[in-house]
Design a protein around this motif. Structure first.
Motif, PDB file in Angstrom:
ATOM      1  N   ARG A  34       0.829  -1.214   0.000  1.00  0.00           N
ATOM      2  CA  ARG A  34       0.000   0.000   0.000  1.00  0.00           C
ATOM      3  C   ARG A  34       0.859   1.258   0.000  1.00  0.00           C
ATOM      4  O   ARG A  34       0.552   2.235  -0.687  1.00  0.00           O
ATOM      5  CB  ARG A  34      -0.953  -0.013   1.187  1.00  0.00           C
ATOM      6  N   VAL A  35       1.942   1.256   0.781  1.00  0.00           N
ATOM      7  CA  VAL A  35       2.852   2.412   0.810  1.00  0.00           C
ATOM      8  C   VAL A  35       3.479   2.590  -0.577  1.00  0.00           C
ATOM      9  O   VAL A  35       3.525   3.702  -1.118  1.00  0.00           O
ATOM     10  CB  VAL A  35       3.937   2.238   1.896  1.00  0.00           C
ATOM     11  N   ALA A  36       3.960   1.488  -1.165  1.00  0.00           N
ATOM     12  CA  ALA A  36       4.592   1.555  -2.491  1.00  0.00           C
ATOM     13  C   ALA A  36       3.613   2.056  -3.552  1.00  0.00           C
ATOM     14  O   ALA A  36       3.985   2.839  -4.427  1.00  0.00           O
ATOM     15  CB  ALA A  36       5.138   0.179  -2.877  1.00  0.00           C
ATOM     16  N   ALA A  37       2.373   1.624  -3.478  1.00  0.00           N
ATOM     17  CA  ALA A  37       1.365   2.075  -4.456  1.00  0.00           C
ATOM     18  C   ALA A  37       1.159   3.583  -4.364  1.00  0.00           C
ATOM     19  O   ALA A  37       1.035   4.268  -5.388  1.00  0.00           O
ATOM     20  CB  ALA A  37       0.046   1.341  -4.227  1.00  0.00           C
ATOM     21  N   GLN A  38       1.138   4.125  -3.146  1.00  0.00           N
ATOM     22  CA  GLN A  38       0.976   5.568  -2.982  1.00  0.00           C
ATOM     23  C   GLN A  38       2.221   6.318  -3.446  1.00  0.00           C
ATOM     24  O   GLN A  38       2.120   7.383  -4.051  1.00  0.00           O
ATOM     25  CB  GLN A  38       0.642   5.915  -1.528  1.00  0.00           C
ATOM     26  N   LEU A  39       3.391   5.768  -3.170  1.00  0.00           N
ATOM     27  CA  LEU A  39       4.634   6.413  -3.628  1.00  0.00           C
ATOM     28  C   LEU A  39       4.728   6.391  -5.150  1.00  0.00           C
ATOM     29  O   LEU A  39       5.212   7.348  -5.762  1.00  0.00           O
ATOM     30  CB  LEU A  39       5.849   5.724  -3.007  1.00  0.00           C
ATOM     31  N   ALA A  40       4.270   5.313  -5.763  1.00  0.00           N
ATOM     32  CA  ALA A  40       4.317   5.209  -7.226  1.00  0.00           C
ATOM     33  C   ALA A  40       3.524   6.326  -7.894  1.00  0.00           C
ATOM     34  O   ALA A  40       3.875   6.787  -8.980  1.00  0.00           O
ATOM     35  CB  ALA A  40       3.798   3.842  -7.670  1.00  0.00           C
ATOM     36  N   LEU A  41       2.471   6.779  -7.238  1.00  0.00           N
ATOM     37  CA  LEU A  41       1.671   7.878  -7.785  1.00  0.00           C
ATOM     38  C   LEU A  41       2.459   9.184  -7.846  1.00  0.00           C
ATOM     39  O   LEU A  41       2.110  10.088  -8.598  1.00  0.00           O
ATOM     40  CB  LEU A  41       0.407   8.079  -6.943  1.00  0.00           C
ATOM     41  N   LEU A  42       3.521   9.285  -7.072  1.00  0.00           N
ATOM     42  CA  LEU A  42       4.325  10.504  -7.034  1.00  0.00           C
ATOM     43  C   LEU A  42       5.407  10.540  -8.115  1.00  0.00           C
ATOM     44  O   LEU A  42       6.026  11.579  -8.337  1.00  0.00           O
ATOM     45  CB  LEU A  42       4.992  10.645  -5.655  1.00  0.00           C
ATOM     46  N   VAL A  43       5.637   9.407  -8.787  1.00  0.00           N
ATOM     47  CA  VAL A  43       6.672   9.343  -9.821  1.00  0.00           C
ATOM     48  C   VAL A  43       6.117   9.970 -11.094  1.00  0.00           C
ATOM     49  O   VAL A  43       5.059   9.562 -11.580  1.00  0.00           O
ATOM     50  CB  VAL A  43       7.104   7.882 -10.085  1.00  0.00           C
ATOM     51  N   PRO A  44       6.800  10.964 -11.651  1.00  0.00           N
ATOM     52  CA  PRO A  44       6.308  11.605 -12.875  1.00  0.00           C
ATOM     53  C   PRO A  44       6.182  10.598 -14.023  1.00  0.00           C
ATOM     54  O   PRO A  44       6.982   9.668 -14.139  1.00  0.00           O
ATOM     55  CB  PRO A  44       7.390  12.649 -13.206  1.00  0.00           C
ATOM     56  N   SER A  45       5.180  10.786 -14.866  1.00  0.00           N
ATOM     57  CA  SER A  45       4.946   9.852 -15.979  1.00  0.00           C
ATOM     58  C   SER A  45       6.119   9.835 -16.957  1.00  0.00           C
ATOM     59  O   SER A  45       6.347   8.841 -17.639  1.00  0.00           O
ATOM     60  CB  SER A  45       3.657  10.213 -16.708  1.00  0.00           C
ATOM     61  N   ARG A  46       6.893  10.895 -17.007  1.00  0.00           N
ATOM     62  CA  ARG A  46       8.032  10.946 -17.933  1.00  0.00           C
ATOM     63  C   ARG A  46       9.283  10.253 -17.369  1.00  0.00           C
ATOM     64  O   ARG A  46      10.290  10.132 -18.055  1.00  0.00           O
ATOM     65  CB  ARG A  46       8.352  12.386 -18.300  1.00  0.00           C
ATOM     66  N   ALA A  47       9.223   9.816 -16.114  1.00  0.00           N
ATOM     67  CA  ALA A  47      10.383   9.159 -15.496  1.00  0.00           C
ATOM     68  C   ALA A  47      10.655   7.820 -16.175  1.00  0.00           C
ATOM     69  O   ALA A  47       9.727   7.112 -16.560  1.00  0.00           O
ATOM     70  CB  ALA A  47      10.133   8.957 -14.009  1.00  0.00           C
ATOM     71  N   ARG A  48      11.941   7.524 -16.341  1.00  0.00           N
ATOM     72  CA  ARG A  48      12.339   6.243 -16.937  1.00  0.00           C
ATOM     73  C   ARG A  48      13.169   5.483 -15.920  1.00  0.00           C
ATOM     74  O   ARG A  48      13.941   6.076 -15.170  1.00  0.00           O
ATOM     75  CB  ARG A  48      13.167   6.493 -18.195  1.00  0.00           C
ATOM     76  N   PRO A  49      13.033   4.147 -15.912  1.00  0.00           N
ATOM     77  CA  PRO A  49      13.834   3.364 -14.958  1.00  0.00           C
ATOM     78  C   PRO A  49      15.318   3.429 -15.313  1.00  0.00           C
ATOM     79  O   PRO A  49      15.684   3.589 -16.483  1.00  0.00           O
ATOM     80  CB  PRO A  49      13.301   1.937 -15.122  1.00  0.00           C
TER      81      PRO A  49
END
Length: 92
Positions: free
Chosen positions: A50-65
């Motif tokens: 649940r924490v990871a899912a909320q943090l993932a929402l903060l990653v910009p869509s243009r971010a690349r791994p």
């Protein structure tokens, strides 16, 4: 449930899971009557998800791994310390 309610519920669950009360001796030698143990939510797969899912929402869509490139990615110091970790300390 709204986003605010979802985050508030998650915050309450983290608080309930991780906030410990009692008498704790800190590394500095001082004592505290509360302690936040982050490892408690990291050890709970459901809560960590649940924490990871909320943090993932903060990653910009243009971010690349980041890609791992063999021979790169660790500093020379990190390589040395990893190799030398099993060795006994050297005394002069």
């Amino acid at each position: 449930m709204t986003d605010v309610e979802t985050l508030a519920a998650l915050a309450r669950e983290i608080d309930t899971t991780c906030r410990l009360t009692g008498t704790f001796v800190l590394r500095s030698g001082r004592t505290a009557d509360e302690y936040f143990d982050k490892y408690r939510f990291e050890a709970d797969p459901r809560l960590l998800d649940r924490v990871a899912a909320q943090l993932a929402l903060l990653v910009p869509s243009r971010a690349r791994p980041l890609r791992h490139r063999p021979g790169r990615g660790r500093s020379a110091g990190a390589r040395r310390s990893r190799r030398g970790a099993a060795r006994a300390p050297h005394s002069d």
